[in-house]
Every structure is written in structure tokens, then in C-alpha cells.
Write an enzyme that holds these catalytic residues in place. Structure first.
Site, PDB file in Angstrom:
ATOM      1  N   HIS A 235       0.859  -1.194   0.000  1.00 53.37           N
ATOM      2  CA  HIS A 235       0.000   0.000   0.000  1.00 53.37           C
ATOM      3  C   HIS A 235       0.888   1.235   0.000  1.00 53.37           C
ATOM      4  CE1 HIS A 235      -3.240   2.787   1.027  1.00 53.37           C
ATOM      5  NE2 HIS A 235      -4.058   1.808   0.680  1.00 53.37           N
TER       6      HIS A 235
ATOM      7  N   ASP B  16      -7.838  -5.460  -0.058  1.00 54.27           N
ATOM      8  CA  ASP B  16      -8.284  -6.378  -1.117  1.00 54.27           C
ATOM      9  C   ASP B  16      -7.891  -7.823  -0.871  1.00 54.27           C
ATOM     10  OD1 ASP B  16      -7.519  -3.654  -3.179  1.00 54.27           O
ATOM     11  OD2 ASP B  16      -9.525  -4.455  -2.849  1.00 54.27           O
TER      12      ASP B  16
HETATM   13  C1  SDX Z   1      -6.218  -0.176  -3.036  1.00 55.07           C
HETATM   14  O1  SDX Z   1      -4.447   4.329  -2.214  1.00 55.07           O
HETATM   15  C2  SDX Z   1      -5.384   3.738  -1.599  1.00 55.07           C
HETATM   16  O2  SDX Z   1      -5.834   4.173  -0.549  1.00 55.07           O
HETATM   17  C3  SDX Z   1      -5.963   2.521  -2.312  1.00 55.07           C
HETATM   18  C4  SDX Z   1      -6.973   1.687  -1.537  1.00 55.07           C
HETATM   19  C5  SDX Z   1      -8.246   2.434  -1.304  1.00 55.07           C
HETATM   20  O3  SDX Z   1      -8.947   2.114  -0.347  1.00 55.07           O
HETATM   21  O4  SDX Z   1      -8.595   3.270  -2.195  1.00 55.07           O
HETATM   22  O5  SDX Z   1      -6.415   1.296  -0.287  1.00 55.07           O
HETATM   23  C6  SDX Z   1      -7.350   0.428  -2.317  1.00 55.07           C
HETATM   24  O6  SDX Z   1      -6.002   0.124  -4.178  1.00 55.07           O
HETATM   25  C7  SDX Z   1      -5.312  -1.117  -2.292  1.00 55.07           C
HETATM   26  C8  SDX Z   1      -4.108  -1.606  -3.165  1.00 55.07           C
HETATM   27  C9  SDX Z   1      -4.624  -2.725  -4.078  1.00 55.07           C
HETATM   28  N1  SDX Z   1      -3.512  -3.121  -5.024  1.00 55.07           N
HETATM   29  C10 SDX Z   1      -2.880  -4.259  -4.895  1.00 55.07           C
HETATM   30  O7  SDX Z   1      -3.040  -5.060  -3.984  1.00 55.07           O
HETATM   31  C11 SDX Z   1      -1.890  -4.524  -6.048  1.00 55.07           C
HETATM   32  C12 SDX Z   1      -0.568  -5.040  -5.481  1.00 55.07           C
HETATM   33  N2  SDX Z   1       0.099  -3.944  -4.757  1.00 55.07           N
HETATM   34  C13 SDX Z   1       0.988  -3.126  -5.472  1.00 55.07           C
HETATM   35  O8  SDX Z   1       1.031  -3.132  -6.825  1.00 55.07           O
HETATM   36  C14 SDX Z   1       1.493  -1.904  -4.732  1.00 55.07           C
HETATM   37  O9  SDX Z   1       1.820  -2.298  -3.465  1.00 55.07           O
HETATM   38  C15 SDX Z   1       0.579  -0.689  -4.696  1.00 55.07           C
HETATM   39  C16 SDX Z   1       0.115  -0.321  -6.050  1.00 55.07           C
HETATM   40  C17 SDX Z   1      -0.596  -0.943  -3.814  1.00 55.07           C
HETATM   41  C18 SDX Z   1       1.391   0.459  -4.099  1.00 55.07           C
HETATM   42  O10 SDX Z   1       2.397   0.719  -5.007  1.00 55.07           O
HETATM   43  P1  SDX Z   1       3.554   1.802  -4.695  1.00 55.07           P
HETATM   44  O11 SDX Z   1       3.281   2.526  -3.436  1.00 55.07           O
HETATM   45  O12 SDX Z   1       3.755   2.607  -5.945  1.00 55.07           O
HETATM   46  O13 SDX Z   1       4.791   0.910  -4.400  1.00 55.07           O
HETATM   47  P2  SDX Z   1       5.833   0.403  -5.508  1.00 55.07           P
HETATM   48  O14 SDX Z   1       5.111  -0.215  -6.644  1.00 55.07           O
HETATM   49  O15 SDX Z   1       6.775   1.516  -5.786  1.00 55.07           O
HETATM   50  O16 SDX Z   1       6.595  -0.781  -4.714  1.00 55.07           O
HETATM   51  C19 SDX Z   1       7.678  -0.488  -3.824  1.00 55.07           C
HETATM   52  C20 SDX Z   1       8.497  -1.785  -3.813  1.00 55.07           C
HETATM   53  C21 SDX Z   1       8.912  -2.259  -5.204  1.00 55.07           C
HETATM   54  O17 SDX Z   1      10.050  -3.060  -5.047  1.00 55.07           O
HETATM   55  P3  SDX Z   1      11.535  -2.393  -5.342  1.00 55.07           P
HETATM   56  O18 SDX Z   1      11.445  -1.732  -6.704  1.00 55.07           O
HETATM   57  O19 SDX Z   1      11.758  -1.405  -4.222  1.00 55.07           O
HETATM   58  O20 SDX Z   1      12.493  -3.578  -5.326  1.00 55.07           O
HETATM   59  O21 SDX Z   1       7.679  -2.856  -3.282  1.00 55.07           O
HETATM   60  C22 SDX Z   1       7.480  -3.824  -4.304  1.00 55.07           C
HETATM   61  C23 SDX Z   1       7.801  -3.179  -5.608  1.00 55.07           C
HETATM   62  O22 SDX Z   1       8.243  -4.155  -6.568  1.00 55.07           O
HETATM   63  N3  SDX Z   1       6.062  -4.207  -4.219  1.00 55.07           N
HETATM   64  C24 SDX Z   1       5.593  -5.436  -4.384  1.00 55.07           C
HETATM   65  C25 SDX Z   1       4.210  -5.352  -4.180  1.00 55.07           C
HETATM   66  N4  SDX Z   1       3.872  -4.088  -3.907  1.00 55.07           N
HETATM   67  C26 SDX Z   1       5.024  -3.379  -3.931  1.00 55.07           C
HETATM   68  N5  SDX Z   1       6.225  -6.593  -4.688  1.00 55.07           N
HETATM   69  C27 SDX Z   1       5.430  -7.678  -4.786  1.00 55.07           C
HETATM   70  N6  SDX Z   1       4.091  -7.683  -4.597  1.00 55.07           N
HETATM   71  C28 SDX Z   1       3.453  -6.538  -4.297  1.00 55.07           C
HETATM   72  N7  SDX Z   1       2.146  -6.543  -4.105  1.00 55.07           N
END
Ligand code: SDX
Length: 430
Positions: free
Chosen positions: A305, A362
Site C-alpha cells: 500500500h 483487497d
Molecule cells: C487499493 O491508495 C489507496 O488508498 C488505495 C486503496 C483504497 O482504499 O482506495 O487502499 C485500495 O487500491 C489497495 C491496493 C490494491 N492493489 C494491490 O493489492 C496490487 C498489489 N500492490 C501493489 O502493486 C502496490 O503495493 C501498490 C500499487 C498498492 C502500491 O504501489 P507503490 O506505493 O507505488 O509501491 P511500488 O510499486 O513503488 O513498490 C515499492 C516496492 C517495489 O520493489 P523495489 O522496486 O523497491 O524492489 O515494493 C514492491 C515493488 O516491486 N512491491 C511489491 C508489491 N507491492 C510493492 N512486490 C510484490 N508484490 C506486491 N504486491
């Protein structure tokens, strides 16, 4: 004297005011930065940028705190109802008995769809995704009561809000029935908000569906937990569109489209597809977690998140509800055991711990919706139904702000520098 920040660039220094919210969040107000310095800020994904001041929802991501208008999410989930929480998010206070009764009556009066609207559904192929249908139907719905598109007076706004929240529920049910080739079931005025949705989805003309009170409560609680979440992608979209003075329906329809994305509201559908994929392939949890760690294109959906770097309080509440719903329905779902195992393995793995990746809202919600019998392609529509009050409340906050300006971010241009036009004859290549 308000606290100030100083930005020094070369031999120039600029002072910028610090603003502090009621929960002591502090921000550098850069409203005059470009005028003073010619500089803008750059913040990919807005991870460090506040787009507005808002009074609706407070999140402390480090401590896993979520409050709607000051009320803690666990208290609302435990003691409130979705209609009551919707009123709170939109109008700022817990409703009086009379206000809640009027709002519920307005939702009942507005629960049916105009017969003309029903014809639109026949135009969608059965494979059409219900989020695309929902967004299209919200704009189509506006055409039938244009006066509610730009509700100025409070009573008109109450009706517009009740109409949107009530009808998106009916649109969801009709899109589900139409895709399945089943007769459309009309709402029952004697049922509450969430029970009526389940009735419209699962009753048949010859076999009424009597919603189990515990199942209704679990889905109502899911709607409460999704009602708002400050400046998430879809709510920011609603505010962005509303800032151009686009009408409430167009703005909310845009929010539906933003929520559809798998990184946002579409994640609840992706979580179940991820778990069923593991099950079908017979892949071990450990093997999948390793793939997530090795391949950046493979994400553990439902984890991570932008704001919560501790735990998502909503995930914990939904996880606890899973057991109750499955037990009440006499179901066992191997996906729940897989989800729990995934959480256990991930929370012990430095890859996730170091990146502060925890289950989000989720991760477990789909387990409950699946147990209720809601098809996976409808999961994000359920999220949209829950988020409707937040979108409406934020649109109203923008619309009622006398100093509101159209959202128009700047950029840093990094394309081709000036060059002269080249007629076709002078261009290389075929
Ligand atoms: C919702 O914003 C809100 O409030 C949203 C929400 C709401 O109520 O409206 O809470 C609802 O959208 C919840 C999120 C649902 N999405 C997912 O579950 C999809 C999986 N999660 C991710 O794609 C990610 O964690 C996000 C999109 C939720 C957040 O992305 P960020 O903040 O842009 O983080 P990032 O992509 O820059 O990741 C930082 C690091 C990366 O690794 P490095 O490049 O540092 O090596 O963490 C890793 C990412 O690769 N990472 C993950 C991951 N999420 C982040 N690695 C594996 N699996 C994941 N789920």
C-alpha cells in the site's frame, strides 16, 4: 509567526510556509514557489505531494489508523451501517434519526431504474466487464434527471447522493442478471440497502432469495470499510474531474474507471485469480513467493500500500469476518487457507518486511464475496458501491470550496528540443 521552510538554490533562498493539519501532519505549501523561484516540484506518483486540504478521512499509515470524519474505522465497522456511514462521509456528522430515515427513504424511492435505462443493458455483450457497464450507466442515468447533475441546494444534494448510492446497487444487480441471462429482479422496498442488493442479485421469479442476516452484515461491513480512503487514485480522479466543474455523475463515472485498474480496486478480483491460479497449477506458496521476489512483473496481489506501512486496519477486520461468514454458510474455502499461509510466509520474508508490504483491504475481501456467491468479475463493482459515498463527499468538498481551482499539474518537459518541419519528400524511410 507560522513556521517556515527555506529552500536554497544556488545563491538564492526562498521561504515557504509550513501548514499543519488537525492531526499534526505538516506540509510545505509550495503555492507560491514558481512565482518566487521559477521552480516547480516533481514527484512521480504523488507519493510526497498533498493535492488538497480535506476534512473527510484521516489515515496514519505508519500506525494503521483510519478514521472517517474522526470516527475510528473499527467502531464504524462494528456499530454503524453503510447508509449511516455514507451520510457521515458526505455530510460530516453522524445523522440524526430523522436525517437517516429521510436518506433511507430517498434511497428506497430511487432504487428502481427508468425503463429507458434498462434497454441499455441489452446492448452490452454478456462478456462486458461490469465496471465498464457501471461507468457507462452512471452517465446514462444522469440524462434522466439532469437537475441532479449539479446539485447546489442541500436537499437537492441529499437526493442526488441517495439516488447515486441507491441506483449503482440496482445497476450492479441488473448487469449481473443480464450477463447471466436471468430475469431482472426488482428491488423490495421492505429490505435494507445491502439485503436488497443480494435479493436483486440472487432471487429468481420462482425462488425468492432470503438474505441471511449475518451475510448481509458482512457485506454491509465491507461497504463501510470501503466508503472512503482520502486521496487514493479513484478519489483523486473524482476530485480532478470535479475541479473542472464537471457534474457529479461524470466525476463519479471517471472514479469508477480509475478504480477498475488492477493496482487499485481491481486487485480484489486479481487476488482470487492469483489464488485459484496457484490451486490449479498445484504451485506451492513458497514457490510462488519466490517467483514474486525474483520477477518484478509478478506481484502478490492484495499486498502492499502506498500509505499503510504497518498494517491496513480494514484487512484485519475483513480477515476476522471471513471465519464468521464461512462458518455461518457451512463452507470451507481452501483459498482462505492459502491466503492465510501466503500472509504467514510473506510476513516472515525480508523481501516483504523490508518493503513494508502487508495485506491490504483487497487481500481477504474476495474470500467473503466468493462465499456469498458474488462472481469474481463483480468484486470491483462491490468496491465501487462501497466507495460511492467517499467519491460523492470529495466531489462536494471540491464543489463547495469557493477557492477551488481546476486541477492542472505542471510537468518537466524531456522531449525533443525545437526542430523545423520536414516535408514528406525530405523524410528518410519508406
Ligand atoms: C487499493 O491508495 C489507496 O488508498 C488505495 C486503496 C483504497 O482504499 O482506495 O487502499 C485500495 O487500491 C489497495 C491496493 C490494491 N492493489 C494491490 O493489492 C496490487 C498489489 N500492490 C501493489 O502493486 C502496490 O503495493 C501498490 C500499487 C498498492 C502500491 O504501489 P507503490 O506505493 O507505488 O509501491 P511500488 O510499486 O513503488 O513498490 C515499492 C516496492 C517495489 O520493489 P523495489 O522496486 O523497491 O524492489 O515494493 C514492491 C515493488 O516491486 N512491491 C511489491 C508489491 N507491492 C510493492 N512486490 C510484490 N508484490 C506486491 N504486491
Amino acid at each position: 509567526m507560522a513556521e517556515q521552510a527555506t529552500l536554497t538554490v544556488g545563491d538564492q533562498s526562498y521561504t515557504l510556509p509550513i501548514v499543519e493539519g488537525t492531526e499534526h501532519e505538516r506540509a510545505v505549501d509550495i503555492g507560491k514557489l514558481r512565482g518566487q523561484s521559477g521552480l516547480i516540484t516533481l514527484d512521480d506518483g504523488y507519493g510526497n505531494t498533498g493535492s488538497c486540504v480535506s476534512e473527510i478521512t484521516f489515515i496514519n499509515g505508519e500506525e494503521g489508523i483510519l478514521r472517517y470524519r474522526g470516527y475510528p474505522i473499527d467502531e464504524l465497522a462494528e456499530q454503524s451501517t453503510f447508509p449511516e456511514t455514507a451520510w457521515l462521509c458526505i455530510f460530516g456528522e453522524l445523522p440524526t434519526r430523522a436525517q437517516l430515515s429521510r436518506f433511507s427513504d430517498l434511497m428506497t424511492q430511487n432504487q428502481a431504474l427508468h425503463q429507458g435505462l434498462l434497454h441499455h443493458f441489452a446492448g452490452f455483450p454478456p462478456s462486458a466487464h461490469p465496471m465498464g457497464i457501471l461507468s457507462a450507466m452512471i452517465n446514462a442515468m444522469a440524462a434522466y434527471q439532469p437537475v441532479l447533475m449539479q446539485p447546489e441546494q442541500l436537499d437537492l444534494f441529499e437526493e442526488a447522493a441517495a439516488r447515486l448510492i441507491s441506483k449503482v446497487r440496482t445497476i450492479a444487480a441488473v448487469s449481473y442478471k443480464t450477463a447471466a441471462g436471468h430475469p431482472v429482479i426488482h428491488p423490495r422496498p421492505d429490505l435494507g440497502y445491502t439485503a436488497n442488493l443480494l435479493h436483486m442479485m440472487f432471487s429468481e421469479p420462482y425462488a425468492p432469495y432470503e438474505p441471511d442476516p449475518d451475510v448481509v452484515r458482512a457485506l454491509d461491513q465491507i461497504f463501510i470499510l470501503h466508503a472512503d480512503h482520502e486521496q487514493n487514485c479513484s478519489t483523486s480522479t473524482v476530485r480532478m474531474v470535479g475541479s473542472s466543474q464537471a457534474n457529479l455523475y461524470a466525476s463519479v463515472a471517471a472514479g469508477v474507471c480509475a478504480l477498475w485498474g488492477p493496482l487499485h480496486g481491481g486487485a480484489n478480483q486479481k487476488v482470487i485469480q492469483m489464488l485459484t491460479g496457484l490451486q490449479e497449477r498445484g504451485e506451492s506458496i513458497e514457490s510462488f513467493v519466490e517467483r514474486v521476489k525474483q520477477d518484478s512483473s509478478v506481484r502478490l496481489m492484495g499486498f502492499g500500500h502506498r500509505v499503510y506501512k504497518n498494517h491496513d486496519p480494514r484487512a484485519q477486520i475483513i480477515k476476522a469476518s471471513c471465519d464468521k461468514v464461512l462458518a455461518k454458510l457451512g463452507q470451507e474455502d481452501p483459498l482462505l487457507d492459502m491466503a492465510r499461509r501466503l500472509e504467514e510466509v510473506a510476513l516472515q520474508d525480508p523481501y516483504f518486511v523490508d518493503r513494508k508490504l502487508y495485506p491490504n483491504v483487497d487481500f481477504y475481501s474476495g474470500i467473503i464475496m466468493r462465499a456469498i456467491g458474488i462472481p469474481v468479475e463483480m468484486f470491483t463493482v462491490m468496491f465501487a458501491i462501497g466507495r460511492m459515498p467517499g467519491w460523492i463527499g470529495h466531489w462536494r468538498e471540491v464543489h463547495q470550496n469557493p477557492k477551488a481551482r481546476i486541477y492542472r499539474p505542471r510537468q518537466v518537459y524531456n522531449g525533443a528540443t525545437q526542430r523545423g518541419y520536414v516535408p514528406m519528400a525530405g523524410r528518410s524511410g519508406k
